[in-house]
Design a protein around this motif. Structure first.
Motif, short mmCIF file in Angstrom:
data_model
loop_
_atom_site.label_atom_id
_atom_site.label_comp_id
_atom_site.label_asym_id
_atom_site.label_seq_id
_atom_site.Cartn_x
_atom_site.Cartn_y
_atom_site.Cartn_z
N ASN A 1 0.83 -1.20 0.00
CA ASN A 1 0.00 0.00 0.00
C ASN A 1 0.87 1.25 0.00
N VAL A 2 0.71 2.11 -1.03
CA VAL A 2 1.47 3.35 -1.11
C VAL A 2 0.62 4.56 -0.76
N GLY A 3 -0.69 4.39 -0.64
CA GLY A 3 -1.58 5.49 -0.31
C GLY A 3 -2.26 6.06 -1.54
N LEU A 4 -3.45 6.59 -1.32
CA LEU A 4 -4.26 7.13 -2.41
C LEU A 4 -3.55 8.24 -3.17
N CYS A 5 -2.89 9.14 -2.45
CA CYS A 5 -2.29 10.31 -3.11
C CYS A 5 -1.12 9.91 -4.00
N LYS A 6 -0.23 9.10 -3.49
CA LYS A 6 0.91 8.67 -4.29
C LYS A 6 0.45 7.82 -5.47
N GLY A 7 -0.51 6.94 -5.22
CA GLY A 7 -1.04 6.11 -6.30
C GLY A 7 -1.64 6.95 -7.42
N THR A 8 -2.39 7.99 -7.05
CA THR A 8 -2.98 8.87 -8.05
C THR A 8 -1.90 9.59 -8.85
N ASN A 9 -0.89 10.10 -8.15
CA ASN A 9 0.21 10.81 -8.83
C ASN A 9 0.93 9.91 -9.83
N ILE A 10 1.20 8.68 -9.44
CA ILE A 10 1.88 7.76 -10.36
C ILE A 10 0.98 7.41 -11.53
N GLY A 11 -0.32 7.29 -11.25
CA GLY A 11 -1.26 7.05 -12.33
C GLY A 11 -1.23 8.16 -13.36
N VAL A 12 -1.22 9.41 -12.90
CA VAL A 12 -1.17 10.56 -13.82
C VAL A 12 0.15 10.55 -14.59
N PHE A 13 1.25 10.22 -13.93
CA PHE A 13 2.56 10.16 -14.58
C PHE A 13 2.53 9.20 -15.77
N ASN A 14 1.74 8.15 -15.66
CA ASN A 14 1.66 7.14 -16.72
C ASN A 14 0.58 7.44 -17.77
N PHE B 1 -1.66 19.64 -13.72
CA PHE B 1 -1.54 18.74 -12.57
C PHE B 1 -0.09 18.63 -12.12
N THR B 2 0.81 18.48 -13.09
CA THR B 2 2.24 18.34 -12.79
C THR B 2 2.81 19.63 -12.22
N LYS B 3 2.42 20.76 -12.80
CA LYS B 3 2.88 22.05 -12.32
C LYS B 3 2.53 22.26 -10.85
N LEU B 4 1.35 21.80 -10.44
CA LEU B 4 0.89 21.96 -9.06
C LEU B 4 1.49 20.93 -8.10
N GLY B 5 2.20 19.95 -8.65
CA GLY B 5 2.80 18.92 -7.81
C GLY B 5 1.86 17.79 -7.46
N GLY B 6 0.68 17.76 -8.11
CA GLY B 6 -0.26 16.68 -7.86
C GLY B 6 -0.80 16.66 -6.45
N TRP B 7 -1.25 15.49 -6.03
CA TRP B 7 -1.75 15.31 -4.66
C TRP B 7 -0.56 15.32 -3.70
N ASP B 8 -0.71 15.97 -2.57
CA ASP B 8 0.32 15.98 -1.54
C ASP B 8 0.36 14.60 -0.88
N GLU B 9 1.47 13.90 -1.04
CA GLU B 9 1.56 12.51 -0.57
C GLU B 9 1.68 12.38 0.94
N ASN B 10 1.76 13.49 1.66
CA ASN B 10 1.73 13.42 3.12
C ASN B 10 0.33 13.14 3.66
N PHE B 11 -0.70 13.34 2.82
CA PHE B 11 -2.05 12.93 3.20
C PHE B 11 -2.18 11.45 2.89
N MET B 12 -2.73 10.70 3.84
CA MET B 12 -2.90 9.27 3.61
C MET B 12 -4.06 9.00 2.67
N LEU B 13 -5.19 9.66 2.90
CA LEU B 13 -6.36 9.48 2.05
C LEU B 13 -7.38 10.54 2.42
N GLY B 14 -8.45 10.58 1.64
CA GLY B 14 -9.62 11.30 2.10
C GLY B 14 -9.82 12.70 1.60
N MET B 15 -10.90 13.24 2.09
CA MET B 15 -11.42 14.52 1.64
C MET B 15 -10.42 15.66 1.78
#
Length: 257
Positions: free
Chosen positions: A62-75, A173-187
């Motif tokens: 488990n890498v977390g929702l934020c990191k997973g989303t960022n890697i998804g966008v990278f691909n 999305f990339t310019k903004l740095g995507g989701w902040d991966e310090n958040f584990m998940l959620g609103m």
């Protein structure tokens, strides 16, 4: 065409409905990226069923929702990216409708485009359409939803975006740095990202030409979710100097002074 990013954890029944509706509803051969966050075995049957239609990113841990989303966008191979929760259900012709909105709206502004949502009961988001078409996957009728959604679709926009799903450019999305991966998940992670969009002067546009169905967060309730959101609020306070505030009328995110 559009690259769709769908992070998923351990929600195979909802994921199956999400993918079935996305594939049935599309007119183009869009890229659909499913990001499996550490539970491949649980989701294996669904992933194999749709393997010809999706690009799979599988994390053994488990890498977390934020990191997973960022890697998804990278691909993503397309410049337009659509970030969708695995408990969202797609309408018919979703890609044509969103492409048309995008072409029209980006002539003037940089935007983040939010297709509206239909939910079975009122929520904190006043812009959602309230229509009970099923409170869970067992009571839900996909064809009935898609017919109803077609009947209410209209080219009507408002500056009340800032809820998922979102369509935006990969470049922004990339310019903004995507989701902040310090958040584990959620609103709170979503609110943090939308605040960054606003500060970068992206227009947060909601469209009623397209509606996704959502079971009012039935897949994300529970003590684990509540604890993660509490931690998220505290991290946001540390990051921004105060808590992120949500305006229920406009959906704008601000910092409480």
């Amino acid at each position: 065409m559009i690259s769709v990013i769908i992070p998923t954890y351990r929600n195979p029944e909802m994921l199956e409905l999400c993918l079935r509706s996305a594939i049935k509803g599309q007119q183009y051969k869009n890229q659909i990226i499913v990001v499996v966050d550490g539970h491949y075995d649980i989701n294996k049957e669904v992933l194999l069923k749709y393997e010809m239609f999706i690009d799979l990113l599988n994390f053994e841990q488990n890498v977390g929702l934020c990191k997973g989303t960022n890697i998804g966008v990278f691909n993503a191979i397309h410049e337009k990216i659509l970030i969708v929760n695995d408990d969202n259900i797609f309408p018919m012709n979703w890609d044509i409708k969103l492409e048309n909105d995008w072409s029209h709206l980006t002539k003037k502004d940089r935007i983040v485009l939010t297709p509206n949502q239909i939910e079975p009961k009122p929520s904190m988001f006043k812009q959602f359409v309230i229509k009970n078409l099923g409170t869970d996957i067992h009571s839900f009728d996909l064809e009935k939803f898609q017919l109803y959604e077609e009947s209410i679709s209209k080219a009507e926009y408002s500056n009340t975006g800032s809820t998922l799903p979102i369509l935006m450019s990969k470049q922004d999305f990339t310019k903004l740095g995507g989701w902040d991966e310090n958040f584990m998940l959620g609103m709170v992670a979503d609110w943090d990202f939308f605040l960054k969009c606003q500060l970068d002067e992206l227009k947060m546009i909601r469209t009623n030409s397209t509606h996704f169905y959502h079971f009012a967060s039935v897949s994300t309730k529970g003590s684990e979710r509540q604890a993660a959101e509490r931690d998220g609020h505290e991290y946001a306070k540390y990051k921004w100097g105060s808590y992120i505030q949500h305006d229920s009328e406009t959906n704008l995110k601000t910092i409480k002074v």
